[in-house]
Design a protein around this motif. Structure first.
Motif, PDB file in Angstrom:
ATOM      1  N   TYR A 204      -6.241   6.606   9.119  1.00 48.75           N
ATOM      2  CA  TYR A 204      -4.909   6.685   9.723  1.00 48.75           C
ATOM      3  C   TYR A 204      -4.871   7.757  10.812  1.00 48.75           C
ATOM      4  O   TYR A 204      -5.425   8.848  10.648  1.00 48.75           O
ATOM      5  CB  TYR A 204      -3.867   7.003   8.644  1.00 48.75           C
ATOM      6  CG  TYR A 204      -2.461   7.127   9.183  1.00 48.75           C
ATOM      7  CD1 TYR A 204      -1.854   6.063   9.839  1.00 48.75           C
ATOM      8  CD2 TYR A 204      -1.749   8.314   9.045  1.00 48.75           C
ATOM      9  CE1 TYR A 204      -0.562   6.172  10.341  1.00 48.75           C
ATOM     10  CE2 TYR A 204      -0.459   8.429   9.545  1.00 48.75           C
ATOM     11  CZ  TYR A 204       0.127   7.362  10.191  1.00 48.75           C
ATOM     12  OH  TYR A 204       1.396   7.470  10.693  1.00 48.75           O
TER      13      TYR A 204
ATOM     14  N   GLU B  95      -4.825   4.541   0.963  1.00 56.31           N
ATOM     15  CA  GLU B  95      -3.969   3.447   0.488  1.00 56.31           C
ATOM     16  C   GLU B  95      -4.115   2.197   1.353  1.00 56.31           C
ATOM     17  O   GLU B  95      -4.048   1.084   0.844  1.00 56.31           O
ATOM     18  CB  GLU B  95      -2.515   3.945   0.482  1.00 56.31           C
ATOM     19  CG  GLU B  95      -1.552   3.169  -0.328  1.00 56.31           C
ATOM     20  CD  GLU B  95      -1.977   2.984  -1.780  1.00 56.31           C
ATOM     21  OE1 GLU B  95      -1.524   1.995  -2.360  1.00 56.31           O
ATOM     22  OE2 GLU B  95      -2.778   3.776  -2.327  1.00 56.31           O
ATOM     23  N   THR B  96      -4.309   2.376   2.674  1.00 52.91           N
ATOM     24  CA  THR B  96      -4.385   1.210   3.566  1.00 52.91           C
ATOM     25  C   THR B  96      -5.825   0.750   3.787  1.00 52.91           C
ATOM     26  O   THR B  96      -6.041  -0.324   4.336  1.00 52.91           O
ATOM     27  CB  THR B  96      -3.781   1.547   4.954  1.00 52.91           C
ATOM     28  OG1 THR B  96      -4.516   2.635   5.511  1.00 52.91           O
ATOM     29  CG2 THR B  96      -2.307   1.909   4.848  1.00 52.91           C
TER      30      THR B  96
ATOM     31  N   VAL C 136      -2.536   8.050   3.251  1.00 52.56           N
ATOM     32  CA  VAL C 136      -2.307   6.784   3.984  1.00 52.56           C
ATOM     33  C   VAL C 136      -3.637   6.074   4.216  1.00 52.56           C
ATOM     34  O   VAL C 136      -3.752   4.849   4.024  1.00 52.56           O
ATOM     35  CB  VAL C 136      -1.572   7.036   5.323  1.00 52.56           C
ATOM     36  CG1 VAL C 136      -1.429   5.738   6.104  1.00 52.56           C
ATOM     37  CG2 VAL C 136      -0.205   7.657   5.090  1.00 52.56           C
TER      38      VAL C 136
END
Ligand SMILES: Cc1cc2nc3c(=O)[nH]c(=O)nc-3n(C[C@H](O)[C@H](O)[C@H](O)COP(=O)(O)OP(=O)(O)OC[C@H]3O[C@@H](n4cnc5c(N)ncnc54)[C@H](O)[C@@H]3O)c2cc1C
Length: 189
Positions: free
Chosen positions: A184, A179-180, A176
């Motif tokens: 996270y 990807e972001t 995460v």
């Protein structure tokens, strides 16, 4: 196209899926239903839970993944192929799925990893000397192939459910974050 495909819906794969789904990534798990933890009549060593059957622990993880938005597919992956956009997998029944990130959480099953050219060795953390790990896996589950992660025993860890769960969760958080583009963290109030 999925963001994350997890092969193996046992303790580690299910835990990875809970985190990637909760983190907003389109996630599917493909599982052939043979988690080792089903053999455990009762666990007394999963911190925070005084006792639980292996099957109940597994069902709870599956329910949590489902609640977070994971698609759960029953079946066995026979083929994994790397392509320009990520990975595609083919199931025994011929169905095909494509994903950017691939988490291999197959525990005792090494054939998919061998087909991808990974080298195996004995996992010395398991006393029998019969269990395999993949060579060259970092502590965060990353491998020499981009966006391909390997969990638990196959990453050279010990055979304990809480370690499998923690490793899967940690891999989910890494995916995460990657990807972001933001670190996270899942903190409930
Ligand atoms: C007899 C026994 C007793 C144990 N007792 C304890 C205990 O008391 N406490 C404890 O903490 N741990 C115990 N364990 C260990 C515990 O079961 C494992 O740590 C845990 O199950 C590992 O989780 P995992 O996700 O890595 O693998 P698993 O939970 O085994 O999950 C792997 C999953 O991958 C799936 N899979 C494999 N290949 C494919 C494929 N090609 N396509 C789709 N799916 C696939 C399998 O069907 C399975 O569901 C015990 C294990 C055994 C065998």
């Amino acid at each position: 196209m999925l963001d994350v495909l997890v092969i193996g819906g046992g303790i580690s794969g299910g835990s990875a899926a809970i985190y990637t789904s909760q983190g907003g990534l389109k996630t599917a798990v493909i599982d052939s239903g043979k988690s080792q933890v089903k053999q455990v009549s009762k666990l007394f060593n999963y911190p925070g839970i005084k006792e639980i059957t292996g099957s109940e622990l597994l069902e709870n993880i599956k329910d949590q993944a489902f609640a977070a938005g994971t698609e759960w597919i029953e079946g066995a992956v026979e083929t994994v192929k790397k392509n320009d956009n990520g990975y595609s997998v083919i199931l025994a029944d011929g169905k095909e799925f494509a994903s950017k990130h691939l988490v291999i959480a197959t525990n005792l099953q090494t054939s998919l990893l061998e087909s991808l050219g990974f080298e195996l060795a004995v996992n010395e953390k398991v006393p029998s000397g019969k269990i395999k790990k993949v060579l060259g896996i970092d502590h965060d589950g990353t491998s020499r192939l981009p966006n391909l992660y390997i969990t638990s025993l196959l990453a050279g860890l010990s055979s304990q459910s809480v370690i499998a769960a923690g490793h899967g969760a940690s891999i989910g958080i890494s995916i995460v974050s990657k990807e972001t583009g933001k670190t996270y963290m899942w903190h409930d109030k």
